[in-house]
Enzyme design. Structure first.
Site, PDB file in Angstrom:
ATOM      1  N   SER A 214      -7.770  -6.703   8.489  1.00 40.11           N
ATOM      2  CA  SER A 214      -6.567  -5.989   8.065  1.00 40.11           C
ATOM      3  C   SER A 214      -6.783  -4.524   7.737  1.00 40.11           C
ATOM      4  CB  SER A 214      -5.954  -6.692   6.851  1.00 40.11           C
ATOM      5  OG  SER A 214      -6.859  -6.711   5.762  1.00 40.11           O
ATOM      6  N   HIS A 242      -2.767 -11.388  10.133  1.00 42.02           N
ATOM      7  CA  HIS A 242      -2.359 -10.159  10.828  1.00 42.02           C
ATOM      8  C   HIS A 242      -2.340 -10.361  12.337  1.00 42.02           C
ATOM      9  CE1 HIS A 242      -2.155  -7.511   7.308  1.00 42.02           C
ATOM     10  NE2 HIS A 242      -3.142  -8.257   6.834  1.00 42.02           N
ATOM     11  N   LYS A 274       4.234 -12.157   6.038  1.00 43.34           N
ATOM     12  CA  LYS A 274       4.119 -10.899   6.780  1.00 43.34           C
ATOM     13  C   LYS A 274       5.121 -10.920   7.934  1.00 43.34           C
ATOM     14  CE  LYS A 274      -0.572  -9.705   5.369  1.00 43.34           C
ATOM     15  NZ  LYS A 274      -0.717 -10.701   4.284  1.00 43.34           N
TER      16      LYS A 274
END
Length: 428
Positions: A214, A242, A274
């Site tokens: 990340s 991610h 996310k």
């Protein structure tokens, strides 16, 4: 019993000064007063080093354009994990509202007592289907998923091999288990193989890596990792926080990015907080026997309240959108390519490997903070990252691209970077 001491000049929240404690009549013990002095020194040291993290207050919903307290106009948001731009999508928001009406605000309980609803089971089925796995289990966050896995799966007879730059939640989760532990150099396959040879007598061997790291936006060499796993009879775990939803041709993550068959990786942990709605929640997906064992023994699962129904419904709607279209991932990649190429042409150093995480490397912590402040003055919201979030001397501004960013917005942001970069002497 605490001994009383003279009133101090600091308060617990924010250290505002002398008048506060006098007005509330608080007297501190000598131990607490000494603790406050130590903590105050730590805080002042952070400010002096330029590593103090200021929290900007957003007064609007999450999106590409947001309102930030202290700013007269809306600003472009280039620092959120909202990769698909779905945090405030009308269908996602409506799904949360409908679930609030139908299922209530929360369960007031953990899953095995009276905290499992039909929507929890439906979401777990969608997650397993999306990843082409046998089963999945929901947690309050992916931090909890990482905290719950290794302690349950691995015993002193086993071994875990972890990339040196894995996420803090992976590091903490591994600390909880009693397996033999080895840390291999970041993305260094020679070092990983050497570590595998050292633990070849272990009952189970688990290679652990972020799919995408990340802070740097670089990608684990997954084909090579899987090849070593086969050679040494090891399993592979990846954290896909991610990657899930937007990385790879249809958003299936690092496996798909490298063209690997689904299931090549044994265990996947990821987040709902996310790209997949942006609210909260995490999960583990993999073999049904593992998921069943986690339901029986994983402490973050057994002792944490169930995910709130609106959060579950929002994430479930995002999976519906993803299962119906691959266009979101294509939009993210197109804007990522545009930003990275223009920034590189302008003279900036952009770390990572063609991922929507685009770290603009600056080196100095104070410079990163000043740079971000000047970007905000130009209507672009980005954040400077410095120690301890990243190693000393590697301060940066981490730009994150969303499917909702237009090319015009990308170009405007690049132009602002150029102006500030020239003002601060970062580029010519």
């Amino acid at each position: 019993m605490f001994l009383s001491a003279a009133p101090r000049t600091a308060c617990v929240f924010g250290f505002p000064g002398q008048g506060f404690l006098k007005c509330i009549g608080t007297r501190l013990s000598h131990a607490q007063a000494a603790c406050r002095d130590i903590l105050q020194g730590e805080l002042e040291g952070m400010k002096a080093a330029g590593t103090w993290k200021y929290e900007h207050v957003i007064t609007s919903k999450q999106g590409v354009t947001i309102r930030v307290e202290g700013q007269q106009a809306s600003v472009l948001n280039f620092c959120a994990n909202n990769y698909l731009g779905l945090s405030s999508h009308p269908e996602v928001v409506q799904a949360g509202k409908d679930a609030l009406d139908k299922y209530g605000a929360g369960l007031s309980s953990v899953r095995f007592i009276c905290g499992t609803q039909t929507i929890h089971k439906e979401l777990e089925e969608k997650i397993a289907k999306f990843h082409s796995r046998e089963d999945s289990i929901l947690y309050a966050s992916c931090f909890d998923a990482n905290a719950g896995l290794f302690e349950i799966l691995l015993t002193p007879q086993d071994a875990v091999l972890s990339d040196a730059l894995n996420h803090a939640s992976i590091i903490d989760g591994i600390r909880l288990c009693k397996a033999r532990k080895a840390k291999y150099q970041h993305k260094n396959m020679q070092d990983l193989e050497a570590k595998l040879q050292e633990v070849k007598d272990a009952r189970m061997k688990l290679i652990v890596t972020d799919g995408v790291f990340s802070m740097d936006g670089n990608v684990a060499p997954l084909p090579e990792i899987c090849a070593l796993a086969e050679k040494y009879n090891a399993m592979v775990f990846i954290d896909e926080c991610h990657a899930t939803g937007f990385f790879g041709k249809t958003g299936r993550g690092t496996e798909e990015h490298f063209g690997l068959q689904p299931g090549k990786v044994d265990i996947i942990n990821s987040t709902l907080g996310k790209a997949l709605g942006g609210a909260a929640g995490g999960y583990t997906t993999g073999p049904k026997e593992l998921i069943s064992l986690l339901r029986q023994r994983a402490r973050p699962y057994l002792f944490s309240n169930s995910l709130p129904p609106p959060v579950v419904a929002c994430a479930s709607k995002v999976f519906d959108l993803l299962l119906g279209s691959s266009g979101y991932a294509e939009k993210v990649q197109a804007s990522t390519d545009r930003f990275r190429s223009q920034m590189t042409d302008a003279g900036f150093i952009i770390a990572g490997e063609n991922h929507p995480i685009c770290p603009v490397m600056l080196g100095d912590a104070r410079l990163a903070t000043v740079f971000a402040d000047q970007m905000l003055e130009r209507g672009i919201f980005v954040i400077g990252f410095s120690f301890p979030v990243v190693p000393k001397g590697t301060a940066r501004i981490r730009v994150q691209i969303s499917a909702s960013h237009t090319f015009e917005e990308v170009d405007r942001t690049v132009e602002a970077f150029k102006q500030v970069g020239k003002n601060l002497g970062v580029i010519n």
